[in-house]
Enzyme design. Structure first.
Site, PDB file in Angstrom:
ATOM      1  N   ASN B  80     -42.537 -59.140  23.001  1.00  0.00           N
ATOM      2  CA  ASN B  80     -43.484 -58.674  21.984  1.00  0.00           C
ATOM      3  C   ASN B  80     -43.091 -57.347  21.351  1.00  0.00           C
ATOM      4  OD1 ASN B  80     -45.288 -59.962  24.481  1.00  0.00           O
ATOM      5  ND2 ASN B  80     -45.582 -60.896  22.477  1.00  0.00           N
ATOM      6  N   ILE B  88     -44.095 -53.161  17.628  1.00  0.00           N
ATOM      7  CA  ILE B  88     -44.884 -53.728  18.725  1.00  0.00           C
ATOM      8  C   ILE B  88     -45.870 -54.762  18.185  1.00  0.00           C
ATOM      9  CG2 ILE B  88     -46.466 -53.179  20.621  1.00  0.00           C
ATOM     10  CD1 ILE B  88     -45.526 -50.218  20.281  1.00  0.00           C
ATOM     11  N   CYS B  89     -45.921 -55.923  18.836  1.00  0.00           N
ATOM     12  CA  CYS B  89     -46.910 -56.932  18.442  1.00  0.00           C
ATOM     13  C   CYS B  89     -48.059 -56.880  19.438  1.00  0.00           C
ATOM     14  CB  CYS B  89     -46.264 -58.315  18.452  1.00  0.00           C
ATOM     15  SG  CYS B  89     -47.409 -59.613  18.001  1.00  0.00           S
ATOM     16  N   LEU B  90     -49.116 -56.195  19.068  1.00  0.00           N
ATOM     17  CA  LEU B  90     -50.253 -56.029  19.970  1.00  0.00           C
ATOM     18  C   LEU B  90     -51.518 -56.012  19.124  1.00  0.00           C
ATOM     19  CD1 LEU B  90     -51.217 -55.439  22.867  1.00  0.00           C
ATOM     20  CD2 LEU B  90     -50.879 -53.015  22.413  1.00  0.00           C
ATOM     21  N   GLN B 123     -42.794 -61.000  18.991  1.00  0.00           N
ATOM     22  CA  GLN B 123     -42.329 -60.115  17.930  1.00  0.00           C
ATOM     23  C   GLN B 123     -40.835 -60.333  17.773  1.00  0.00           C
ATOM     24  OE1 GLN B 123     -44.083 -57.638  16.102  1.00  0.00           O
ATOM     25  NE2 GLN B 123     -42.191 -57.303  14.963  1.00  0.00           N
TER      26      GLN B 123
END
Lengths: 211, 195
Positions: B80, B88-90, B123
């Site tokens: 991610n 960052i994929c959050l 990500q």
């Protein structure tokens, strides 16, 4: 319903686009926002017998990545198109529900507003959300006007209902992505709609700029 | 306009708690509180253990009504997190942000993400694919990246790169050759000569 499926397909596509590529680099490159005439209406599946609707078309060009996204939607105007683009966020709370929050007097000391992190004055006023969480009036109103959930527990506030009836009439949205052929690699990375690059190019009536 | 009064309070609160959380946030310069540097320790029991990860933080004007922008500056191998850019994929850094979250709680979430990768919402597609298809190799690579980039002792790698550069190889190629062979200088040299 077909249009619901199309909308959700579009929403998940857009979500992926946003997550993978991050939106900000793309948004500045909105180069054309065109409202095409009724001729373009034939592209869309008309599920009822209304006359062809005006079609809203949003062309997003990302120059860095050499690609562009054509987003088409039926009735409802550019506003509704933009609302659908922002679908992933929660809708704002309705004005009525914001106004209905009671004002309470803070009795205990040491409590702080979860938004600005300032302590409440003892004997001062605070707004109480239906979930019982307290905030400064200004702080929470500013948030609820863009996002209708409690900052602490995500309790959902009622949203304005005016968009609801419109939804039923959505003929669907089609999205196509193209990469400009700068190399011999693929010239198209994805398509969740039903138009093809050549159709889209032919539809280009000059209202939006070419990249 | 960023709510700097709130940012100040957050920084104070964060430094009070640093012993317990290990999470640090400092302004890059005193002149501008909108540009900050966060540091999180790699969670114990993960391939990131023992590493210290730096995260570039920039606050949008509407902060705290909009999420802070966060990006790893330390290279990290995680489904991610972009292995290229550190993006960052959050969800809480995007549509699930709430103004009751703080820089510290957001960094805690990033730390939790290191412990619990979500390969189905990647990500970095390459890392995610490796995670799903060949978990052992994923762990090895993630550990190697932690050793190489997130530890103060990763100077060792720089030394090796320097030696290869002295032999006449370009720095980028020397570094990536070392990465692919897991830090073995001789193997890296072989790769460079054959490539």
């Amino acid at each position: 319903m077909a249009s619901d499926a199309a909308v959700s397909q579009f929403a998940s596509f857009f979500d992926r686009l946003r997550r993978d590529r991050d939106l900000p680099p793309i948004i500045p490159f909105i180069m054309g926002l065109a409202v095409a005439g009724s001729t373009a209406g034939s592209d869309l599946q008309q599920t009822d017998d209304r006359r062809p609707e005006r079609v809203n078309r949003l062309v997003v060009v990302n120059r860095d990545e050499q690609n562009m996204v054509v987003i088409e939607s039926g009735s409802g105007g550019i506003d509704s198109l933009m609302r659908q683009l922002a679908k992933d966020g929660h809708p704002p709370a309705s004005k009525a529900s914001i106004a209905a929050m009671p004002t309470v007097t803070v009795a205990e000391s040491g409590r702080e507003c979860p938004i600005c992190l300032d302590q409440f004055e003892v004997g001062g006023e605070a707004k109480e959300m239906p979930c019982s969480h307290l905030f400064h009036g200004d702080c929470v109103e500013k948030w609820l006007k863009v996002h209708g959930t409690c900052p602490v527990c995500r309790f959902t506030m009622p949203a304005d209902e005016e968009e609801e009836p419109e939804k039923k009439n959505e003929p669907g949205i089609s999205v196509s992505i193209f990469i400009r052929a700068t190399s011999e690699e693929s010239d198209r990375i994805g398509d969740s709609g039903d138009s093809t690059p050549s159709e889209a190019a032919a539809d280009d009536d000059g209202d939006h700029m070419q990249s | 306009m960023v709510d700097f009064a709130r940012v100040q309070k957050e920084l104070q609160e964060c430094s009070r708690d640093i012993e317990r959380s290990g999470i640090k946030v400092v302004p890059k310069s005193d002149a501008n509180l909108a540009c900050l540097l966060g540091t999180i320790p790699g969670p114990i029991g993960t391939p990131y253990e023992g590493g210290t990860f730096q995260i570039d933080i920039s606050l949008p004007d509407a902060y705290p009504f909009e999420p802070p922008k966060m990006q790893f500056t330390t290279k990290v191998w995680h489904p991610n997190i972009s292995s290229q850019s550190g993006a960052i994929c959050l969800d809480i850094l995007k549509d699930q942000w709430s103004p009751a979250l703080t820089l510290k709680t957001a960094l805690l979430s990033v730390q939790a993400l290191l412990s619990a990768p979500q390969p189905d919402d990647p990500q970095d597609a390459v890392v995610a694919q490796q995670y799903l298809r060949d978990y052992q190799t994923f762990v090895g690579t993630a550990r190697y990246w932690t050793e190489s980039f997130a530890k103060s002792s990763s100077i060792g790698i720089d030394e090796k790169v320097k030696r290869l550069v002295e032999m006449g190889f370009p720095e980028g190629r020397a570094r990536s050759a070392l990465e692919t062979v897991g830090g073995d200088e001789n193997l890296a040299l072989e790769t460079l000569c054959s490539g």
